[in-house]
Write an enzyme that holds these catalytic residues in place. Structure first.
Site, PDB file in Angstrom:
ATOM      1  N   HIS A  24      -1.924   1.292   8.017  1.00  0.00           N
ATOM      2  CA  HIS A  24      -2.300   1.572   6.564  1.00  0.00           C
ATOM      3  C   HIS A  24      -2.063   3.110   5.594  1.00  0.00           C
ATOM      4  O   HIS A  24      -1.949   4.007   5.971  1.00  0.00           O
ATOM      5  CB  HIS A  24      -4.086   1.196   6.064  1.00  0.00           C
ATOM      6  CG  HIS A  24      -4.074   1.368   4.721  1.00  0.00           C
ATOM      7  ND1 HIS A  24      -3.527  -0.699   4.129  1.00  0.00           N
ATOM      8  CD2 HIS A  24      -5.006   0.974   4.360  1.00  0.00           C
ATOM      9  CE1 HIS A  24      -4.173  -0.423   2.353  1.00  0.00           C
ATOM     10  NE2 HIS A  24      -4.936   0.501   2.467  1.00  0.00           N
ATOM     11  N   ASN A  83      -8.187   4.793  -0.313  1.00  0.00           N
ATOM     12  CA  ASN A  83      -7.348   3.687   0.170  1.00  0.00           C
ATOM     13  C   ASN A  83      -7.538   2.811  -0.882  1.00  0.00           C
ATOM     14  O   ASN A  83      -8.295   1.993  -1.644  1.00  0.00           O
ATOM     15  CB  ASN A  83      -8.552   2.668   0.426  1.00  0.00           C
ATOM     16  CG  ASN A  83      -8.500   1.390   1.545  1.00  0.00           C
ATOM     17  OD1 ASN A  83      -7.146   1.347   1.298  1.00  0.00           O
ATOM     18  ND2 ASN A  83      -8.956   0.952   2.742  1.00  0.00           N
ATOM     19  N   CYS A 137       0.881  -1.319   0.532  1.00  0.00           N
ATOM     20  CA  CYS A 137       0.220  -0.391  -0.204  1.00  0.00           C
ATOM     21  C   CYS A 137       1.210   1.082   0.148  1.00  0.00           C
ATOM     22  O   CYS A 137       0.425   2.157  -0.209  1.00  0.00           O
ATOM     23  CB  CYS A 137      -1.057  -0.150   1.411  1.00  0.00           C
ATOM     24  SG  CYS A 137       0.090   0.029   2.718  1.00  0.00           S
TER      25      CYS A 137
END
Length: 674
Positions: free
Chosen positions: A252, A276, A95
């Site tokens: 994250h 996201n 990520c």
């Protein structure tokens, strides 16, 4: 395949593993074969056995080309434009890469440097693609084939192409980045600043949260207007990548895609938009999709801002953002900062020290201690110095998760500085034992990048490095330019490397001011122009009339003893390049030694491909340096430009590339008028 033709940028890049995309593609097309990359094979080691074990994948995945997957329709490299919504994270914990990439898609100029448009699944398709990444001061072109790991026939193991558009640029870019790092496993957890720098070659400013709400919103908006990349990460919880009750994912990375002040009830509220990389799983609190706040707002921009989609993008209040996120990372080619009036203050000069290294023996504790010097000339009220190290990844073991490099910025008094300058003139690369009190800075540290911001008073400073292992690195020192300096910069002042320097070229108004009726410049006028416009900030350094006569002769295409505007433009481009070479080669400000001539040649773009023998370098050191072995900037310009002209003259005149035959008159004309 529709493509945005704007902002295409051709950049020179090193070929990773020596693989040339066009050569390999053309060879495959001639043979009627699809490319198979022998340097990154479709085997488990390219994925990483540790990653397969972490994901409980007991069976080896298959590797398929997108053209073999008929269940989704024909594949596309890019359909219309590249968007963050084309990205959907797979089984690798990358990520940190994808959040940076999502921000990159909002800046076409940066994006087009990473994604060359000379590739597709239709025109000249040969199963080969390539991407560019910035690595420690240079762009690297990475070639891959399009075989991707697939689980259960149609379930892609890593980035998944979206069902509605079937675009594969994110999947292939991820594979190229994995190849650059050694395997997909080496993308499994990392640092946002490293990805941001690798995608832009920029410098990262880190804002620790919580921060002042008004300053935070202003910073985000300012950075967005400047085209900066922005990303952030959530606070760590007991587990990584776990969805929390509020819809956020712990530990994250997210992309920051916007910031607005919106009408709410009787007042206004600051909100920030995030994305996201999972492509789903969104914030569930205030201002989330479907929240009461969107029902109650009367802001006329509601329909423009609010999209209730399960696409991973959502709004969050600035207050909730600061409660739930750890850091905001802002990346730009040059630092983005606000002055004391909260206005953009973005004029910086830059010093670069490429291909630097710290070597030694940890057993006996003896290490080299390179030191780098810079001068702060004007007092300022804000951060005015940023020191940024980028470590060459290949110099770190793949198992290392920590950055082994540390440094201090120390003020040097005038007596010590005089000793250092004398040391440099005599050929010593550094002076041990620089004394002083370390300056305090604020910054961040990742595996490959170490950056700190300082507020320093006028004076001379040294960057003193230390490390626990041998490393190679790039050092960049950014110095904020004062209002006075910015006014000087508008008049072709090249005594500093400016943020916009490679693009500014020359200003016709300046040329016309020194030329004869706006048409031509002779050697005397050239001397006045260079000394008054180029060297006005370097007292005691001047181009002599003889040097200007030699420079003019080298650029005098029409052979009339004058330079017209077009010829001067070519000269100015080379002067800009010579200034970069001088800055990147000097051992301390204004000091370039004759023993560094080869490095100066390597740092000069217009001399790429020209080789020089050791004997010639020794002769040139005698020709262009003073009795202390020091080479001035004007002397370096004369040397570099003459080297280019003479090398090109030989190749133009030689029939076989090994030698040439000239009459006496041709020889005399060539060597005497240059």
């Amino acid at each position: 395949m529709a493509q945005n033709q704007e902002n295409r940028t051709e950049i020179s890049a090193v070929k990773f593993n020596g693989q040339d995309f066009k050569y390999l593609r053309d060879r495959c097309l001639r043979r009627g074969q699809l490319f198979e990359d022998e340097t990154f094979l479709p085997v488990n080691s390219s994925i990483g056995l540790q990653l397969l074990q972490k994901k409980n994948l007991s069976q080896s995945p298959k590797w398929m080309r997108p053209t073999m997957d008929s269940s989704r329709g024909p594949p596309f490299f890019i359909l219309e434009t590249a968007s963050r919504f084309d990205i959907q994270q797979g089984n690798a914990g990358d990520c940190w890469v994808l959040a940076a990439l999502g921000s990159l898609t909002q800046n076409p100029k940066y994006l087009h440097q990473i994604l060359p448009w000379d590739q597709s699944f239709s025109q000249q398709y040969a199963g080969i693609f390539h991407f560019r990444f910035w690595q420690c001061g240079q762009w690297v072109d990475v070639v891959v084939d399009d075989r991707l790991p697939v689980w259960d026939q149609h379930d892609y193991l890593f980035i998944r192409p979206c069902k509605d558009n079937h675009e594969f640029w994110p999947c292939l870019l991820e594979k190229a980045y994995a190849k650059l790092h050694g395997s997909y496993f080496h993308l499994h957890y990392g640092y946002l600043p490293d990805a941001l720098v690798d995608l832009t070659g920029g410098v990262v400013t880190t804002l620790k949260l919580p921060s002042s709400s008004s300053n935070l919103m202003l910073m985000v908006k300012t950075a967005a207007q400047a085209g900066s990349l922005m990303a952030c990460n959530t606070l760590g919880q007991t587990c990584q990548d776990c969805e929390m009750d509020n819809g956020l994912v712990s530990s994250h990375a997210y992309t920051v895609t916007g910031a607005e002040q919106i009408q709410y009830r009787r007042g206004k509220e600051d909100i920030i938009r995030l994305w996201n990389p999972w492509g789903h799983t969104e914030w569930k609190g205030s201002w989330s999709d479907g929240s009461q706040e969107w029902q109650e707002t009367s802001d006329h921009r509601k329909d423009q801002l609010y999209k209730n989609k399960q696409d991973g993008e959502f709004w969050i209040s600035c207050q909730d953002f600061q409660k739930n996120f750890n850091c905001l990372f802002i990346c730009n080619r040059f630092p983005i900062s606000l002055n004391h009036e909260n206005k953009l203050h973005g004029s910086w000069s830059k010093m670069m020290f490429e291909n630097q290294s710290i070597v030694g023996n940890p057993a006996d504790g003896l290490w080299s201690d390179p030191q780098y010097f810079f001068i702060v000339r004007e007092p300022m009220k804000e951060w005015n110095v940023i020191v940024s190290f980028t470590i060459k990844p290949q110099s770190l073991p793949s198992t290392d998760k920590e950055n082994p490099l540390n440094f201090q910025v120390v003020k040097v008094d005038s007596q010590v500085w005089n000793t250092i300058a004398l040391s440099s003139l005599l050929g010593f690369s550094h002076l041990g034992g620089v004394c002083g009190y370390p300056a305090k800075g604020v910054g961040s540290k990742s595996k490959c990048n170490l950056t700190q911001c300082f507020h320093l008073n006028p004076g001379t400073y040294a960057v003193v490095t230390s490390t626990s292992r041998e490393v190679q690195f790039l050092l960049r020192i950014f110095l904020k330019v004062s209002d006075i300096d910015r006014k000087l910069d508008n008049n072709l002042n090249l005594t500093r490397v400016q943020a916009s320097l490679p693009e500014i070229g020359f200003q016709p108004s300046v040329f016309q001011r020194y030329s004869q009726q706006g048409m031509n410049i002779d050697a005397s006028q050239l001397q006045n122009l260079l000394n008054q416009e180029l060297l006005k900030e370097l007292p005691g350094v001047m181009f002599s009339l003889d040097e200007c006569r030699g420079i003019l002769a080298l650029m005098d295409v029409k052979v009339n003893g004058l330079l017209d505007q077009e010829e001067f433009k070519r000269l100015w481009e080379r002067l800009v390049n010579c200034q970069h070479a001088f800055q990147n080669t000097q051992r301390s400000p204004g000091v370039l030694l004759s023993l560094d001539l080869r490095k100066a040649i390597e740092n000069t773009d217009f001399l790429i491909g020209i080789s020089v023998s050791r004997e010639l370098l020794d002769l040139m050191a005698l020709r262009y340096s003073d009795h202390t072995g020091r080479i001035s900037f004007p002397s370096l310009v004369c040397f570099l430009m003459k080297l280019e002209v003479m090398a090109k003259a030989f190749h133009n005149l030689s029939k076989d590339g090994k030698g040439l035959y000239l009459t006496e008159m041709e020889w005399m004309n060539l060597v005497m008028y240059s």
